[in-house]
Write a protein that holds these residues in place. Structure first.
Motif, short mmCIF file in Angstrom:
data_model
loop_
_atom_site.label_atom_id
_atom_site.label_comp_id
_atom_site.label_asym_id
_atom_site.label_seq_id
_atom_site.Cartn_x
_atom_site.Cartn_y
_atom_site.Cartn_z
N CYS A 1 0.83 -1.21 0.00
CA CYS A 1 0.00 0.00 0.00
C CYS A 1 0.86 1.26 0.00
O CYS A 1 1.90 1.31 0.65
N ASN A 2 0.45 2.28 -0.75
CA ASN A 2 1.21 3.53 -0.72
C ASN A 2 0.43 4.64 -0.02
O ASN A 2 0.80 5.79 -0.07
N GLY A 3 -0.66 4.27 0.62
CA GLY A 3 -1.39 5.25 1.43
C GLY A 3 -2.17 6.27 0.63
O GLY A 3 -2.46 7.36 1.12
N CYS A 4 -2.56 5.91 -0.61
CA CYS A 4 -3.22 6.89 -1.47
C CYS A 4 -4.60 7.29 -0.96
O CYS A 4 -5.15 8.31 -1.36
N GLY A 5 -5.20 6.46 -0.10
CA GLY A 5 -6.47 6.84 0.51
C GLY A 5 -7.70 6.57 -0.35
O GLY A 5 -8.81 6.91 0.03
N ILE A 6 -7.53 5.95 -1.51
CA ILE A 6 -8.68 5.72 -2.38
C ILE A 6 -9.69 4.80 -1.69
O ILE A 6 -10.89 5.09 -1.64
N CYS A 7 -9.20 3.71 -1.10
CA CYS A 7 -10.14 2.78 -0.46
C CYS A 7 -10.88 3.46 0.69
O CYS A 7 -12.07 3.24 0.91
N ILE B 1 -5.88 5.13 6.97
CA ILE B 1 -4.45 5.12 6.70
C ILE B 1 -3.74 5.42 8.02
O ILE B 1 -3.86 6.51 8.58
N ILE C 1 -2.48 1.18 4.79
CA ILE C 1 -3.88 0.86 5.05
C ILE C 1 -4.02 -0.03 6.29
O ILE C 1 -3.19 -0.88 6.56
N CYS D 1 -8.34 -0.22 -5.52
CA CYS D 1 -6.97 -0.03 -5.01
C CYS D 1 -5.97 -0.09 -6.16
O CYS D 1 -5.92 -1.08 -6.88
N PRO D 2 -5.18 0.95 -6.38
CA PRO D 2 -4.26 0.94 -7.52
C PRO D 2 -3.04 0.04 -7.32
O PRO D 2 -2.34 -0.27 -8.28
N THR D 3 -2.77 -0.37 -6.10
CA THR D 3 -1.54 -1.15 -5.87
C THR D 3 -1.82 -2.61 -5.53
O THR D 3 -0.92 -3.33 -5.12
N ALA E 1 -3.13 -3.81 -2.98
CA ALA E 1 -2.85 -4.11 -1.57
C ALA E 1 -4.04 -4.78 -0.88
O ALA E 1 -3.91 -5.38 0.17
N ILE E 2 -5.23 -4.63 -1.47
CA ILE E 2 -6.41 -5.32 -0.92
C ILE E 2 -6.90 -6.31 -1.97
O ILE E 2 -7.13 -5.94 -3.12
S1 SF4 Z 1 -6.41 2.02 -2.15
FE1 SF4 Z 1 -4.79 0.50 -1.92
S2 SF4 Z 1 -2.89 1.68 -2.01
FE2 SF4 Z 1 -4.54 3.13 -1.66
S3 SF4 Z 1 -4.63 3.33 0.56
FE3 SF4 Z 1 -6.09 1.74 0.04
S4 SF4 Z 1 -4.93 -0.16 0.20
FE4 SF4 Z 1 -3.45 1.50 0.13
#
Ligand code: SF4
Ligand code: SF4
Ligand code: SF4
Ligand code: SF4
Lengths: 431, 155
Positions: free
Chosen positions: B81-87, B117, B122, B147-149, B151-152
């Motif tokens: 996760c890069n902490g983008c906050g989208i989720c 975050i 996340i 999630c763009p990475t 991570a989920i």
């Molecule tokens: S959307 Fe994915 S990358 Fe972005 S904060 Fe949530 S888990 Fe992390």
């Protein structure tokens, strides 16, 4: 151990300047932090960008070069810096995109009294943007307006997931706004870049272009918007047609662009063509264009140049008209430089080697909180407080909104503003 | 499974507020709920005389690390996760629980949300409030899909 909670702190890492960061401090250390991304967290934990487990080494004390760098007291370091600058015929004042607005202001004054060259990092890309803004109209809007109204978002030559991680969630695609109550369901994204990145999954169309040749796609779009014939485009013309139709029919669009546009030395041409495209779009609908800054106060430095010199280009104070030198890039100017004052920037990491090789030959004064590749090549090194974490300051968000950065940790290091001001005071006494 | 409250767990803690765990007892209870600590992280609970409380806490808390997966079927890999906050912003339950989320801001400190975050990555802070925890609810996968990475993901 008493804990202090600082709420809604502004993150001093990238041009998003997110204002929703909650920091818990205990024993003058950040204990935990919420809502900050992987890029921003490093400012608070003194770790490396995107590898937040690796600590960065702080410069502990001022240093001057004898044969090697040796630690010294602050006064000696200031005197040595002032000597170097006074002896220089044309010093360079460079970096400053991670400094507060007042520090930038003093740095500009130093360049002015010394008849030097003042250049914020990334000016190469941004000067043409601001110049075009001046010439062809002010196509910018508060990010809140973009959130409330934009139905088309374009990312061109940038990957927000890496350079400004919270941009998508906070300002562009995902947040809900007044006329966009369903957030991402009410918007579409187009991405243009040289290779596919994380945005593929979010984009309606992903247009690939040759490195540095973005302007060809832009020119094609302009032609389509003017209903002119396009015969010679060699890329994905269907994607371009779709994008143009969509943009022209939208009610409100926003284009965000980044460093990708400066590939192959084509920054000026690409940015100017993009501005022409935005102008063309504005004949049909409302489109704004905003650069994504990966340093938090790049915009402050550009605003400063606009305010002080009336022109958003690097300033050459050795001429009568500092903004009128016709040399947009540092490289063309660097051989004239005989000393450098570098603030919050690591040129030996970020500059191409033909540029940094020239820097190696001249004395450098560095103001930076951390050890970098540049530190060992300097004559004088000042450690400093981190603006926005250990020192207050003003920063300009990417849309031009000035924000007050707070201080959540105490430190003995002086801020860069204080160091620059001490140098400036000593210099102005002697002129 | 009924939702745990920190007061319910606090009942079984030593209530000395000795801070050996780094928190007060109530704070520790809160971290127990978000599964960042285990009852065994309280040194006092390991002393003789507390074994019943320890057993009770473990019973209430269930099987530990796999808990969030079991409840939600979400597999979270924070290191991606890069902490983008989208989720955080797209989760409808977060939106119900925190007004801030609507405009793309992170939830306020006091807001109890599902996803947050924390220290740049996340964290599924309240698996039991996730829509997936309730089999009768609509099967949500917004965070997974957006999630763009990656991570989920789904287990
Ligand atoms: S959307 Fe994915 S990358 Fe972005 S904060 Fe949530 S888990 Fe992390
Ligand atoms: S997006 Fe930029 S300003 Fe926002 S938290 Fe991340 S680094 Fe900080
Ligand atoms: S270590 Fe145990 S007894 Fe001490 S404060 Fe923490 S939970 Fe309470
Ligand atoms: S599955 Fe749905 S409800 Fe559960 S955390 Fe993800 S977005 Fe929220």
């Amino acid at each position: 151990m008493a804990e202090t909670l600082y709420e809604s702190v502004i993150c001093p890492s990238c041009g998003c300047l997110c204002d929703d960061i909650d920091v818990v401090v205990a024993d003058n250390k950040v204990k935990s932090i919420r809502n900050v991304c992987q890029w921003g967290i490093n400012k608070f934990f003194f770790t490396k960008k995107f590898t937040s487990t690796v600590k960065r080494g702080r410069v502990e004390r001022p240093m001057v070069r004898e044969n090697n760098l040796v630690e010294t007291d602050y006064e000696t370091a200031v005197s040595r810096a002032v000597d170097i600058l006074k002896r220089s015929r044309k010093p360079l004042v460079y970096g400053l995109t991670n400094s507060g607005y007042y520090a930038q202001n003093v740095a500009l004054d130093i360049a002015r009294v010394l008849k030097g060259w003042f250049e914020p990092r990334k000016a190469v890309l941004l000067s043409p943007y601001y110049s075009a803004m001046e010439n062809s109209g002010f196509y910018i809007a508060p990010l809140d307006e973009v959130r409330n109204s934009a139905d088309v978002i374009v990312y061109w030559g940038c990957n927000p997931v890496h350079s400004t991680p919270k941009h998508l969630a906070r300002y562009s695609l995902y947040p809900r706004g007044r006329c966009k109550e369903r957030g991402n369901l009410d918007r579409v994204v187009f991405t243009v870049d040289v290779a596919e990145n994380e945005l593929v999954r979010m984009s309606r169309k992903y247009l690939l272009v040759e490195p540095g040749a973005d302007f060809i796609a832009m020119e094609t779009m302009i032609k389509l918007l003017r209903n002119e014939k396009v015969e010679d485009y060699e890329g994905d013309i269907a994607a371009i047609q779709d994008m143009v139709q969509y943009m022209a029919r939208s009610a409100y669009g926003a284009i965000f662009f980044g460093l990708g546009l400066s590939r192959n030395g084509n920054a000026v041409r690409n940015v100017e063509t993009l501005m022409a495209l935005v102008k063309e779009l504005n004949r049909k609908t409302r489109f704004v264009i905003i650069p994504l800054y990966d340093d938090f106060n790049t915009n402050g430095a550009m605003q400063l140049l606009l305010r002080e010199l009336g022109s958003p280009v690097p300033a050459d104070f050795s001429c009568d008209h500092p903004a009128d030198h016709g040399m947009p890039t540092l490289l063309e100017n660097l051989h004239e430089i005989d000393a450098a004052l570098v603030v919050g920037e690591d040129p030996f990491w970020s500059m191409p080697s033909e540029q940094s090789d020239l820097l190696k030959k001249i004395p450098i004064i560095l103001i930076d909180p951390f050890w970098t590749r540049t530190t060992n090549k300097c004559q004088v090194v000042f450690p400093t407080a981190i603006t926005g974490v250990e020192a207050e300051g003003i920063a300009y968000r990417m849309d031009g909104l000035p924000l007050k950065l707070r201080k959540v940790l105490e430190t003995d290091y002086p801020s860069d503003e204080v160091i620059l001001d001490d140098i400036y005071q000593r210099l102005s006494e002697s002129f | 499974m009924a939702k745990l409250s920190m007061y319910q767990l606090q009942k079984y803690l030593p209530k000395t507020d000795c801070k050996k765990c780094g928190f007060s007892c109530l704070g520790f209870a809160n971290h127990l709920i978000s599964r960042d600590v285990r009852p065994e992280d309280c040194p006092i609970l390991l002393e003789p005389g507390y074994s019943e409380s320890l057993a009770k806490l473990n019973e209430l808390l269930g099987p530990g690390l796999d808990f969030e997966k079991e409840v939600t079927g979400l597999l979270i890999e924070p290191e991606k996760c890069n902490g983008c906050g989208i989720c955080v912003v797209v989760c409808e339950i977060n939106l119900e629980k925190s007004q801030e989320v609507e405009s793309g801001r992170g939830p306020r400190f006091k807001d109890d949300v599902v996803l947050r975050i924390d220290n740049g990555r996340i964290k599924l802070v309240d698996p039991q409030s996730c829509r997936r925890a309730d089999p009768s609810d609509y099967i949500c996968r917004a965070c997974v899909e957006l999630c763009p990475t990656t991570a989920i993901s789904l287990v």
